[in-house]
Design a protein around this motif. Structure first.
Motif, mmCIF file in Angstrom:
data_model
loop_
_atom_site.group_PDB
_atom_site.id
_atom_site.type_symbol
_atom_site.label_atom_id
_atom_site.label_comp_id
_atom_site.label_asym_id
_atom_site.label_seq_id
_atom_site.Cartn_x
_atom_site.Cartn_y
_atom_site.Cartn_z
ATOM 1 N N ASP A 170 -4.725 2.702 -5.276
ATOM 2 C CA ASP A 170 -5.694 1.658 -5.622
ATOM 3 C C ASP A 170 -6.076 1.720 -7.102
ATOM 4 O O ASP A 170 -6.190 0.685 -7.771
ATOM 5 C CB ASP A 170 -6.953 1.794 -4.758
ATOM 6 C CG ASP A 170 -6.701 1.421 -3.300
ATOM 7 O OD1 ASP A 170 -5.660 0.792 -3.023
ATOM 8 O OD2 ASP A 170 -7.545 1.763 -2.446
ATOM 9 N N ALA A 171 -6.266 2.935 -7.624
ATOM 10 C CA ALA A 171 -6.621 3.084 -9.039
ATOM 11 C C ALA A 171 -5.472 2.633 -9.939
ATOM 12 O O ALA A 171 -5.695 1.995 -10.976
ATOM 13 C CB ALA A 171 -6.982 4.543 -9.332
ATOM 14 N N THR A 204 0.814 -1.209 0.000
ATOM 15 C CA THR A 204 0.000 0.000 0.000
ATOM 16 C C THR A 204 0.851 1.263 0.000
ATOM 17 O O THR A 204 1.709 1.451 0.864
ATOM 18 C CB THR A 204 -0.930 0.011 1.231
ATOM 19 O OG1 THR A 204 -1.746 -1.151 1.199
ATOM 20 C CG2 THR A 204 -1.817 1.249 1.224
ATOM 21 N N LYS A 261 -3.963 6.668 -0.915
ATOM 22 C CA LYS A 261 -4.606 5.372 -1.098
ATOM 23 C C LYS A 261 -5.496 5.334 -2.329
ATOM 24 O O LYS A 261 -5.503 4.336 -3.072
ATOM 25 C CB LYS A 261 -5.429 4.997 0.129
ATOM 26 C CG LYS A 261 -6.011 3.577 0.074
ATOM 27 C CD LYS A 261 -6.763 3.231 1.327
ATOM 28 C CE LYS A 261 -7.219 1.762 1.281
ATOM 29 N NZ LYS A 261 -7.972 1.405 0.079
ATOM 30 N N ASP A 262 -6.263 6.383 -2.588
ATOM 31 C CA ASP A 262 -7.163 6.346 -3.736
ATOM 32 C C ASP A 262 -6.392 6.283 -5.053
ATOM 33 O O ASP A 262 -6.768 5.550 -5.975
ATOM 34 C CB ASP A 262 -8.105 7.554 -3.719
ATOM 35 C CG ASP A 262 -7.360 8.883 -3.740
ATOM 36 O OD1 ASP A 262 -6.176 8.908 -3.344
ATOM 37 O OD2 ASP A 262 -7.967 9.894 -4.153
ATOM 38 N N ILE A 263 -5.279 7.022 -5.138
ATOM 39 C CA ILE A 263 -4.461 6.988 -6.360
ATOM 40 C C ILE A 263 -3.767 5.635 -6.483
ATOM 41 O O ILE A 263 -3.696 5.050 -7.572
ATOM 42 C CB ILE A 263 -3.429 8.130 -6.349
ATOM 43 C CG1 ILE A 263 -4.150 9.488 -6.399
ATOM 44 C CG2 ILE A 263 -2.462 7.992 -7.524
ATOM 45 C CD1 ILE A 263 -3.216 10.675 -6.354
#
Length: 460
Positions: A260-261, A205, A256-258
């Motif tokens: 995960d994408a 992560t 995290k959002d970047i």
């Protein structure tokens, strides 16, 4: 049949007239690099000609995947008691591919160290592969082709973009399967040595470098991705090339959002490229009248994602599990002796494998497992024993080294006529997805031969 690899290696002096490796210690690094470059260019130019010169076999023959099967000389030997002919990748060609300038510059900018000098032990290992298998190559039982030529990177760096992270290029049933199996691990740059380290079973992560792999797959099939920030610098008016600057910040975690994408998109890109690579080799195997062979359970499962009901892959693998039936195989000469002195036995064994395959057509669990085990004991095992006895009668000296399972790379036959198994020519090389068949039976009506052999090389 093709002996061009042996001819080329003798011409440049890396093999002598008796197919023995030369003394690499007598060759300078510069000279050795030149010889490898010459070999790469010569094999690349001759590739299409070699394909045209290969005649379609009239026997049960295999094409060993360069993507998902270990191409080791001693591991291949037992397979020649099962297959009439084999095609395998050229291991020296693979390590002779010159590094592209754009790759070299990018690694340098990122602080990734390139190995200094030439790994002579690796080159010697590849030459010994040819030396050991030369009798089978010269007997036209084995064709060693530069299959890696099919997967060479483009000379210019392509830029891929997708509004849906390439989701629309992956069929739903494959998408869900792949994403449920993907293993994501961080890749760490050792700044002291410039080496990349993958701490297995660690959480990735936020990492700006990741390794994507799959369970029960070959370790060299893993893909490494770097998250680099790109800035456009303009367009070359004459060529239309885009000039960009790229920056990798390994010490700064991604939100995290970047992250995960990015991971989601990278998994999609990984499987699209994997299927395209498999498709290119499958098409070639098909055109040459050979069965595509993989030793990756993941790849086999991937190719079976058609919606058709079929026995689990591991069940099919157990069918020809011959690990307890051991045959002492000392050399290619012994393989040739067994085949030359027992041609009817060899032909009958091949025919029996196909016959058993037909008898398992359309069966589902638990009937498939029960009948497969029964047929193995009544139809296959007796012939394995015959071949074992034939091998024992030929051995004239004390057996040294390991005993090899007859199964070799033929532990299980998976064909459209026996087990619903998707050919999975899912992707075209230029435009992504092409037509997929709704079921194996629909596709196999167009074929007269089994299309796939699932195998798992027994390593000693």
């Amino acid at each position: 049949m093709s002996t061009k690899a042996l001819t080329a290696l003798k011409a440049i002096g890396l093999l002598d007239a008796n197919n023995n490796p030369c003394d690499l210690s007598t060759i300078t690094d510069g000279r050795l690099r030149s010889l490898l470059t010459y070999y790469y260019n010569d094999r690349s130019r001759a590739f299409n000609g070699e394909l045209e010169a290969l005649r379609r076999p009239d026997s049960f023959s295999g094409f060993v995947s360069s993507i998902s099967a270990v191409n080791a000389a001693f591991s291949l030997l037992p397979s020649f008691l099962v297959y009439g002919h084999l095609i395998a990748d050229d291991p020296l060609y693979r390590i002779s591919v010159p590094e592209q300038e754009i790759s070299r510059v990018q690694k340098q900018a990122m602080g990734i160290n390139k190995q200094q000098g030439i790994d002579r032990s690796e080159i010697l290992n590849k030459l010994q592969y040819f030396s050991l298998l030369a009798p089978l190559i010269e007997a036209e039982l084995l064709a060693v082709l530069p299959l890696h030529y099919l997967h060479l990177p483009p000379k210019e760096l392509p830029l891929f973009a997708s509004e849906d992270s390439f989701r629309s290029e992956v069929p739903q049933h494959i998408h869900d399967f792949v994403h449920s199996k993907a293993i994501i691990e961080p890749v760490i740059l050792d700044k002291d040595t410039g080496s990349l380290i993958i701490p297995h079973k660690s959480c990735a992560t936020g990492s700006r470098a990741i390794c994507i792999s799959f369970p029960d797959d070959q370790k060299y099939a893993a893909n490494i991705y770097f998250y680099q920030e790109m800035r456009g610098l303009g367009v070359e008016p004459e060529s239309g090339h885009i000039r960009v600057s790229m920056e990798w910040k390994p010490d700064t975690d991604l939100p995290k959002d970047i992250f995960d994408a990015w991971v989601y998109q990278s998994i999609n890109r990984t499987i699209i490229q994997r299927l395209r690579s498999v498709a290119s080799e499958f098409r070639l195997a098909q055109s040459l009248g050979h069965l595509y062979i993989t030793e990756s359970a993941f790849e086999s499962s991937l190719l079976s994602q058609s919606g058709a009901k079929s026995p689990p892959v591991h069940t099919a693998v157990e069918f020809l599990q011959a690990n307890e039936t051991m045959i002492p195989i000392q050399s290619p000469q012994q393989v040739l002796a067994i085949r030359e002195k027992n041609p009817l036995l060899f032909d009958r064994f091949q025919a029996q494998l196909l016959s058993v395959s037909e008898q398992l057509h359309g069966l589902e669990e638990p009937e498939f497992t029960e009948k497969a085990k029964r047929l193995f004991q009544t139809e296959i095992q007796p012939q394995i024993d015959e071949i074992s006895n034939a091998a024992a009668s030929i051995i004239t000296s004390t057996v040294k080294g390991s005993l090899w399972a007859l199964g070799g790379i033929a532990l299980a036959i998976i064909s459209g006529s026996s087990i619903p198994f998707v050919p999975a020519l899912l992707y075209g090389t230029a435009s992504g997805l092409t037509e997929t068949y709704s079921s194996v039976s629909e596709y196999m009506k167009k074929r007269k031969q089994p299309e796939f052999v699932w195998s798992q090389l027994k390593k000693k």
